[in-house]
Design a protein around this motif. Structure first.
Motif, PDB file in Angstrom:
ATOM      1  N   ASP A 214     -53.101  -7.403  -5.865  1.00  0.00           N
ATOM      2  CA  ASP A 214     -53.794  -6.355  -5.198  1.00  0.00           C
ATOM      3  C   ASP A 214     -52.687  -6.196  -4.035  1.00  0.00           C
ATOM      4  O   ASP A 214     -52.642  -6.229  -2.808  1.00  0.00           O
ATOM      5  CB  ASP A 214     -55.029  -6.972  -4.375  1.00  0.00           C
ATOM      6  CG  ASP A 214     -55.862  -5.791  -3.812  1.00  0.00           C
ATOM      7  OD1 ASP A 214     -55.197  -4.788  -3.811  1.00  0.00           O
ATOM      8  OD2 ASP A 214     -57.030  -6.258  -3.132  1.00  0.00           O
ATOM      9  N   PRO A 215     -51.682  -5.125  -4.482  1.00  0.00           N
ATOM     10  CA  PRO A 215     -50.655  -4.873  -3.492  1.00  0.00           C
ATOM     11  C   PRO A 215     -51.057  -3.726  -2.533  1.00  0.00           C
ATOM     12  O   PRO A 215     -50.619  -3.940  -1.477  1.00  0.00           O
ATOM     13  CB  PRO A 215     -49.676  -3.973  -4.475  1.00  0.00           C
ATOM     14  CG  PRO A 215     -50.363  -3.744  -5.697  1.00  0.00           C
ATOM     15  CD  PRO A 215     -51.344  -4.800  -6.028  1.00  0.00           C
ATOM     16  N   ASP A 216     -52.255  -3.140  -2.615  1.00  0.00           N
ATOM     17  CA  ASP A 216     -52.531  -2.160  -1.499  1.00  0.00           C
ATOM     18  C   ASP A 216     -53.090  -3.121  -0.281  1.00  0.00           C
ATOM     19  O   ASP A 216     -52.867  -2.807   0.682  1.00  0.00           O
ATOM     20  CB  ASP A 216     -53.744  -1.303  -2.028  1.00  0.00           C
ATOM     21  CG  ASP A 216     -53.166  -0.234  -2.910  1.00  0.00           C
ATOM     22  OD1 ASP A 216     -51.903  -0.047  -2.902  1.00  0.00           O
ATOM     23  OD2 ASP A 216     -53.855   0.461  -3.662  1.00  0.00           O
ATOM     24  N   SER A 217     -53.869  -4.062  -0.680  1.00  0.00           N
ATOM     25  CA  SER A 217     -54.402  -4.942   0.188  1.00  0.00           C
ATOM     26  C   SER A 217     -53.242  -5.661   1.048  1.00  0.00           C
ATOM     27  O   SER A 217     -53.348  -5.802   2.411  1.00  0.00           O
ATOM     28  CB  SER A 217     -55.218  -6.163  -0.241  1.00  0.00           C
ATOM     29  OG  SER A 217     -56.551  -5.562  -0.745  1.00  0.00           O
ATOM     30  N   HIS A 218     -52.287  -6.210   0.585  1.00  0.00           N
ATOM     31  CA  HIS A 218     -51.086  -6.711   0.882  1.00  0.00           C
ATOM     32  C   HIS A 218     -50.523  -5.705   1.889  1.00  0.00           C
ATOM     33  O   HIS A 218     -49.836  -6.025   3.089  1.00  0.00           O
ATOM     34  CB  HIS A 218     -50.162  -7.385  -0.020  1.00  0.00           C
ATOM     35  CG  HIS A 218     -50.358  -8.603  -0.686  1.00  0.00           C
ATOM     36  ND1 HIS A 218     -51.407  -8.846  -1.561  1.00  0.00           N
ATOM     37  CD2 HIS A 218     -50.253  -9.893  -0.020  1.00  0.00           C
ATOM     38  CE1 HIS A 218     -51.445 -10.208  -1.643  1.00  0.00           C
ATOM     39  NE2 HIS A 218     -50.806 -11.013  -0.780  1.00  0.00           N
ATOM     40  N   ARG A 219     -50.226  -4.466   1.605  1.00  0.00           N
ATOM     41  CA  ARG A 219     -49.423  -3.643   2.382  1.00  0.00           C
ATOM     42  C   ARG A 219     -50.300  -3.264   3.554  1.00  0.00           C
ATOM     43  O   ARG A 219     -49.900  -3.118   4.703  1.00  0.00           O
ATOM     44  CB  ARG A 219     -49.444  -2.293   1.558  1.00  0.00           C
ATOM     45  CG  ARG A 219     -48.154  -2.533   0.587  1.00  0.00           C
ATOM     46  CD  ARG A 219     -47.746  -0.835   0.316  1.00  0.00           C
ATOM     47  NE  ARG A 219     -48.765  -0.553  -0.960  1.00  0.00           N
ATOM     48  CZ  ARG A 219     -48.451  -0.824  -2.253  1.00  0.00           C
ATOM     49  NH1 ARG A 219     -47.327  -1.370  -2.578  1.00  0.00           N
ATOM     50  NH2 ARG A 219     -49.498  -0.472  -3.199  1.00  0.00           N
ATOM     51  N   LYS A 220     -51.693  -3.235   3.274  1.00  0.00           N
ATOM     52  CA  LYS A 220     -52.576  -3.029   4.462  1.00  0.00           C
ATOM     53  C   LYS A 220     -52.428  -4.049   5.527  1.00  0.00           C
ATOM     54  O   LYS A 220     -52.225  -3.835   6.812  1.00  0.00           O
ATOM     55  CB  LYS A 220     -53.851  -2.788   4.134  1.00  0.00           C
ATOM     56  CG  LYS A 220     -54.332  -1.422   3.444  1.00  0.00           C
ATOM     57  CD  LYS A 220     -55.739  -1.294   2.900  1.00  0.00           C
ATOM     58  CE  LYS A 220     -55.832   0.169   2.175  1.00  0.00           C
ATOM     59  NZ  LYS A 220     -57.190   0.182   1.730  1.00  0.00           N
ATOM     60  N   LEU A 221     -52.425  -5.309   4.988  1.00  0.00           N
ATOM     61  CA  LEU A 221     -52.310  -6.460   5.895  1.00  0.00           C
ATOM     62  C   LEU A 221     -50.969  -6.444   6.511  1.00  0.00           C
ATOM     63  O   LEU A 221     -51.032  -7.031   7.715  1.00  0.00           O
ATOM     64  CB  LEU A 221     -52.638  -7.695   5.004  1.00  0.00           C
ATOM     65  CG  LEU A 221     -52.457  -8.999   5.601  1.00  0.00           C
ATOM     66  CD1 LEU A 221     -53.451  -9.020   6.854  1.00  0.00           C
ATOM     67  CD2 LEU A 221     -52.686 -10.360   4.904  1.00  0.00           C
ATOM     68  N   LEU A 222     -49.938  -6.173   5.811  1.00  0.00           N
ATOM     69  CA  LEU A 222     -48.471  -6.424   6.501  1.00  0.00           C
ATOM     70  C   LEU A 222     -48.665  -5.232   7.773  1.00  0.00           C
ATOM     71  O   LEU A 222     -48.336  -5.659   8.790  1.00  0.00           O
ATOM     72  CB  LEU A 222     -47.487  -5.658   5.448  1.00  0.00           C
ATOM     73  CG  LEU A 222     -46.114  -5.495   6.021  1.00  0.00           C
ATOM     74  CD1 LEU A 222     -45.606  -6.666   6.866  1.00  0.00           C
ATOM     75  CD2 LEU A 222     -45.276  -4.826   4.866  1.00  0.00           C
ATOM     76  N   GLU A 223     -49.196  -4.057   7.541  1.00  0.00           N
ATOM     77  CA  GLU A 223     -49.267  -3.039   8.581  1.00  0.00           C
ATOM     78  C   GLU A 223     -50.225  -3.502   9.676  1.00  0.00           C
ATOM     79  O   GLU A 223     -49.656  -3.296  10.846  1.00  0.00           O
ATOM     80  CB  GLU A 223     -49.832  -1.636   7.930  1.00  0.00           C
ATOM     81  CG  GLU A 223     -49.666  -0.506   9.123  1.00  0.00           C
ATOM     82  CD  GLU A 223     -48.363  -0.274   9.765  1.00  0.00           C
ATOM     83  OE1 GLU A 223     -48.529  -0.173  10.966  1.00  0.00           O
ATOM     84  OE2 GLU A 223     -47.291  -0.466   9.085  1.00  0.00           O
TER      85      GLU A 223
END
Length: 237
Positions: free
Chosen positions: A66-75
């Motif tokens: 789930d790359p989108d969730s990881h990107r959101k968590l990073l931001e």
């Protein structure tokens, strides 16, 4: 908890215990995170250290399911890091790291906590927490199934007390009021809540049997660090 050895836990004894456990839990979390994140052992955590330990080097997260969730968590982590970094030097000293880990305890980060809470609960992305979104976060039973009594009470609490303008949803100001109620004595309020629900003989104090009789209430409370104390050796308590 029973500081005076009288066989009952009074409101003040329970309040003092809750404060003690809260402080101890925060200090333990701070020590643990500093040891894990401060890779160069300079006494502070840089963003690069935090990011590498939690997210690796890249931003595409191609290997994640789930790359989108990881990107959101990073931001989200980056945003909180910048907010906690009070002096803006790109590093979190002990007090700043404490703010990063526990923003709800720092008034200067109150708006950030409100924003994160809305993001967590707002399923339709309209910037508000609808009553059904609030309930769905607590319990999501099969479609059409009746809500259990405790969920009905939460729905009533939402509509009668948290929804201050009566529009069946919470905006940022209402979320802020919900998360930061007027009483600064949160530990005293929590102690009164526990006594109210566990004090069977209504004498204003709790016996061992009364506490054990409502163990599930205490496991969900700061009185046991949300149940974590039950997994620690007794001498740590």
């Amino acid at each position: 908890m029973d500081a005076d050895g009288g066989g009952r836990v009074s409101r003040e004894e329970l309040r003092a215990w809750i404060l003690r456990r809260h402080r101890a839990a925060r200090q333990a979390a701070l020590r643990s995170h500093r040891a894990r994140l401060d890779r160069d052992r300079d006494g502070a955590v840089a963003w690069s250290e935090f990011r590498q330990q939690n997210f690796g080097h890249g931003e595409d997260f191609g290997g994640s399911p789930d790359p989108d969730s990881h990107r959101k968590l990073l931001e989200r982590s980056r945003r909180r890091f910048l907010a906690a970094d009070e002096d803006g030097d790109g590093r979190l000293e002990a007090a700043e790291l404490d703010a990063f880990l526990h923003p709800e305890d720092f008034p200067r980060l109150q708006d950030l906590v409100v924003q994160e809470t809305i993001e967590d609960l707002d399923r339709d992305g309209d910037g508000f927490i609808q009553v059904d979104e609030y309930i769905a976060d607590l319990s999501e039973g099969p479609p059409g199934s009746p809500e259990p009594p405790e969920i009905l009470r939460e729905r009533e609490q939402f509509l009668r007390h948290r929804d201050r303008d009566g529009d069946a949803r919470l905006g940022p100001d209402e979320v802020k009021f919900w998360l930061s109620p007027p009483s600064p004595d949160w530990a005293g309020v929590e102690a009164e809540h526990l006594i109210h629900h566990a004090d069977l003989d209504q004498d204003g104090a709790l016996t061992r049997e009364e506490i054990l009789g409502r163990w599930e209430l205490f496991v969900g409370s700061r009185a046991t660090d949300y149940g974590q104390d039950l997994h620690r050796a007794h001498d740590e308590l």
